[in-house]
Design a protein around this motif. Structure first.
Motif, PDB file in Angstrom:
ATOM      1  N   LEU A 384       0.803  -1.209   0.000  1.00  0.00           N
ATOM      2  CA  LEU A 384       0.000   0.000   0.000  1.00  0.00           C
ATOM      3  C   LEU A 384       0.844   1.270   0.000  1.00  0.00           C
ATOM      4  O   LEU A 384       0.304   2.366  -0.136  1.00  0.00           O
ATOM      5  N   LEU A 385       2.146   1.113   0.157  1.00  0.00           N
ATOM      6  CA  LEU A 385       3.022   2.272   0.191  1.00  0.00           C
ATOM      7  C   LEU A 385       3.215   2.865  -1.195  1.00  0.00           C
ATOM      8  O   LEU A 385       3.068   2.183  -2.214  1.00  0.00           O
ATOM      9  N   THR A 386       3.579   4.133  -1.250  1.00  0.00           N
ATOM     10  CA  THR A 386       3.968   4.747  -2.524  1.00  0.00           C
ATOM     11  C   THR A 386       5.375   4.273  -2.897  1.00  0.00           C
ATOM     12  O   THR A 386       6.095   3.689  -2.079  1.00  0.00           O
ATOM     13  N   ASP A 387       5.753   4.547  -4.130  1.00  0.00           N
ATOM     14  CA  ASP A 387       7.102   4.171  -4.566  1.00  0.00           C
ATOM     15  C   ASP A 387       8.163   4.837  -3.692  1.00  0.00           C
ATOM     16  O   ASP A 387       9.161   4.207  -3.318  1.00  0.00           O
ATOM     17  N   ASP A 388       7.959   6.106  -3.352  1.00  0.00           N
ATOM     18  CA  ASP A 388       8.928   6.814  -2.521  1.00  0.00           C
ATOM     19  C   ASP A 388       9.008   6.221  -1.123  1.00  0.00           C
ATOM     20  O   ASP A 388      10.099   6.122  -0.541  1.00  0.00           O
ATOM     21  N   GLU A 389       7.860   5.818  -0.584  1.00  0.00           N
ATOM     22  CA  GLU A 389       7.856   5.222   0.752  1.00  0.00           C
ATOM     23  C   GLU A 389       8.541   3.861   0.752  1.00  0.00           C
ATOM     24  O   GLU A 389       9.279   3.521   1.692  1.00  0.00           O
ATOM     25  N   ARG A 390       8.324   3.085  -0.321  1.00  0.00           N
ATOM     26  CA  ARG A 390       9.032   1.798  -0.418  1.00  0.00           C
ATOM     27  C   ARG A 390      10.527   2.019  -0.601  1.00  0.00           C
ATOM     28  O   ARG A 390      11.351   1.242  -0.099  1.00  0.00           O
ATOM     29  N   HIS A 391      10.896   3.081  -1.303  1.00  0.00           N
ATOM     30  CA  HIS A 391      12.311   3.393  -1.465  1.00  0.00           C
ATOM     31  C   HIS A 391      12.937   3.737  -0.117  1.00  0.00           C
ATOM     32  O   HIS A 391      14.092   3.377   0.155  1.00  0.00           O
ATOM     33  N   ALA A 392      12.183   4.419   0.741  1.00  0.00           N
ATOM     34  CA  ALA A 392      12.692   4.734   2.075  1.00  0.00           C
ATOM     35  C   ALA A 392      12.920   3.453   2.882  1.00  0.00           C
ATOM     36  O   ALA A 392      13.913   3.332   3.608  1.00  0.00           O
ATOM     37  N   ILE A 393      11.991   2.480   2.739  1.00  0.00           N
ATOM     38  CA  ILE A 393      12.184   1.186   3.396  1.00  0.00           C
ATOM     39  C   ILE A 393      13.435   0.503   2.853  1.00  0.00           C
ATOM     40  O   ILE A 393      14.214  -0.108   3.600  1.00  0.00           O
ATOM     41  N   ARG A 394      13.638   0.617   1.555  1.00  0.00           N
ATOM     42  CA  ARG A 394      14.830   0.022   0.926  1.00  0.00           C
ATOM     43  C   ARG A 394      16.100   0.638   1.505  1.00  0.00           C
ATOM     44  O   ARG A 394      17.085  -0.073   1.778  1.00  0.00           O
ATOM     45  N   LYS A 395      16.114   1.954   1.708  1.00  0.00           N
ATOM     46  CA  LYS A 395      17.295   2.599   2.280  1.00  0.00           C
ATOM     47  C   LYS A 395      17.527   2.150   3.714  1.00  0.00           C
ATOM     48  O   LYS A 395      18.675   1.945   4.133  1.00  0.00           O
ATOM     49  N   ASP A 396      16.432   1.967   4.468  1.00  0.00           N
ATOM     50  CA  ASP A 396      16.579   1.462   5.833  1.00  0.00           C
ATOM     51  C   ASP A 396      17.162   0.047   5.821  1.00  0.00           C
ATOM     52  O   ASP A 396      17.983  -0.311   6.682  1.00  0.00           O
TER      53      ASP A 396
END
Length: 487
Positions: A384-396
């Motif tokens: 349900l996350l946006t692409d940017d939010e998933r990218h933030a998870i990826r960085k974490d």
């Protein structure tokens, strides 16, 4: 045994000529021709254990030197060293050095591995009350028909404040462009014994299990800077995409390390260096995006107009990378960061003394726990996350991966190692799957920047998006189920 402390810097041949002209020439200035033979076994046993053995001839004098450097650093070297005079080019070993034990008490299998020939000019310099020896080495490393030029300055502190090393280095940097040196002459020689490297992956970080936080900090960030400089050199010489990728990874790892240790280092200076490294990483990222897009176009469309247009844009992006890497801004931030790590105010202040001197294991466990906590969202929410939010998870996830690699040596009992292996494997899977999603999400933006929006359908298959999301969510759930290895 003595403890050697020096700052190594590399420069061009023309710059070396200018330095030699600018530095004072008097009776204390010496010029010596040095010929060195480095020895190892056919299996390179010494290299494998971070050791080097050489016999260096200067005139009629021969000196055998053994160095142990298991934890390689960036620019600033500090390593044990053993020296003794010898009468010929045959190594003399005994049980006063660790090399004797490495070779099981015998020298029979030692043989010349490579040679180093340099002209060395030496200066004795007083700087802010410190006594410093500066040497300028120019010459060649040879293995059979292969050779590699040497042109470097080494600034060794004899006595006094280590800050004087950097003061002198900056005086020289005002004369000519300089870069941090991270490769010893022995590493140059060993590099000639194998295939030409297109890139260097991050080396394992070597930490004693009883290391303090400040020792871990300097070792970790020093390893990150070395990783960067090894690949920066190749990138400037060859424009190899693999080197650009690894240089960018090294910058991300350095920024992650600064973030992990910001409690010790201080927020203001940490923010400054992370900002500078982010700028450089973004510059490299423009070219890296086009590397990925070019590979995608080649695989899906083959040769043709689309691929040619991407290749042209990639060439321009690499031009911008070269300009950035040749800039004084990049050279200066690397020297600034090395000085700050070595002698910055953070290392002597009372406010963080307790945590600096505390065992690194406790600090690492807290940092790993915090980074894992950042990934704890409900697995169904990932879709349900946006692409940017998933990218933030990826960085974490990347930061957690880097922290796991940085602190691996601090958790070494059998249970911890077993858990660590499973944890890292699952984390790698999550990174890969989030990376695939991110690549698909960024392609439209890159194509729009190139004015090639009409090619999006040919390069991105949206029909696989749901499947990619499910696979990423499964990997995320698996990671949260893994037991923490740092307990």
């Amino acid at each position: 045994m003595m403890q050697e402390v020096e700052l190594k810097l590399v420069l061009t041949a023309d710059a070396a000529d200018q330095v030699a002209r600018e530095l004072p020439s008097d009776d204390a200035t010496r010029t010596t021709m040095l010929e060195a033979i480095y020895f190892d076994t056919p299996e390179q046993t010494l290299r494998e254990h971070g050791a080097s053995l050489r016999i260096r001839r200067a005139g009629d004098t021969r000196i055998q030197t053994i160095k142990i450097d298991p934890a390689k650093g960036a620019g600033l070297f500090s390593r044990p060293e053993w020296e003794r005079p010898v009468t010929d080019d045959r190594p003399r070993l005994d049980d006063t050095t660790p090399v004797f034990a490495l070779l099981d008490g015998t020298t029979e299998r030692l043989a010349p591995a490579f040679t180093v020939s340099v002209e060395r000019r030496s200066w004795e310099i007083s700087e802010n009350g410190a006594e410093i020896e500066l040497v300028l080495d120019r010459g060649m490393v040879r293995v059979g028909e292969r050779q590699s030029p040497v042109c470097e300055v080494e600034i060794e502190l004899k006595c006094g404040d280590p800050t004087a090393l950097f003061t002198l280095a900056r005086r020289i940097a005002d004369m000519v462009p300089l870069r941090l040196g991270v490769v010893t002459k022995s590493e140059r020689g060993y590099g000639l014994t194998g295939p030409v490297r297109r890139a260097f992956k991050a080396e394992p970080v070597s930490l004693d299990d009883d290391a303090t936080t400040i020792e871990a900090l300097r070792t970790v960030i020093g390893a990150c800077l070395r990783h960067y400089r090894l690949n920066e050199t190749i990138l400037l010489e060859t424009r190899a995409p693999e080197a650009l990728h690894q240089a960018r990874v090294a910058l991300r790892r350095t920024r992650a390390a600064l973030g992990l240790f910001k409690r010790v280092l201080g927020r203001e200076q940490t923010a400054h260096f992370r900002s500078e490294l982010r700028w450089l990483a973004q510059t490299l990222g423009q070219a890296r995006d086009l590397d990925v897009l070019a590979d995608m176009a080649a695989a899906k469309l083959g040769a043709g107009d689309v691929f040619d247009r991407i290749e042209a844009a990639r060439g321009l992006a690499y031009d911008e990378v070269e300009v950035a890497l040749e800039s004084s801004r990049v050279r200066t931030v690397m020297l600034d960061l090395t000085q700050w790590l070595a002698v910055g105010d953070w290392s002597t202040g009372d406010a963080t003394r307790a945590v600096r001197e505390a065992p690194a294991r406790a600090f690492a466990a807290a940092a790993l726990r915090k980074r894992r906590q950042a990934l704890k969202i409900d697995a169904p929410s990932l879709a349900l996350l946006t692409d940017d939010e998933r990218h933030a998870i990826r960085k974490d996830a990347k930061t957690l991966r880097y922290a796991t690699e940085f602190f691996a040596d601090l958790f070494v009992d059998a249970v911890q190692q077993k858990r660590q292996t499973k944890f890292v494997s699952t984390l790698e899977t999550l990174q890969d799957r989030l990376g695939t999603l991110n690549d698909a999400a960024t392609v439209p933006t890159i194509l729009a920047r190139l004015g090639m929006e009409d090619n999006e359908a040919a390069l991105v298959d949206d029909r696989k998006h749901a499947k990619r999301l499910d696979r990423a969510a499964a990997a995320h759930s698996a990671l949260l189920d893994r037991k923490a290895f740092w307990r």
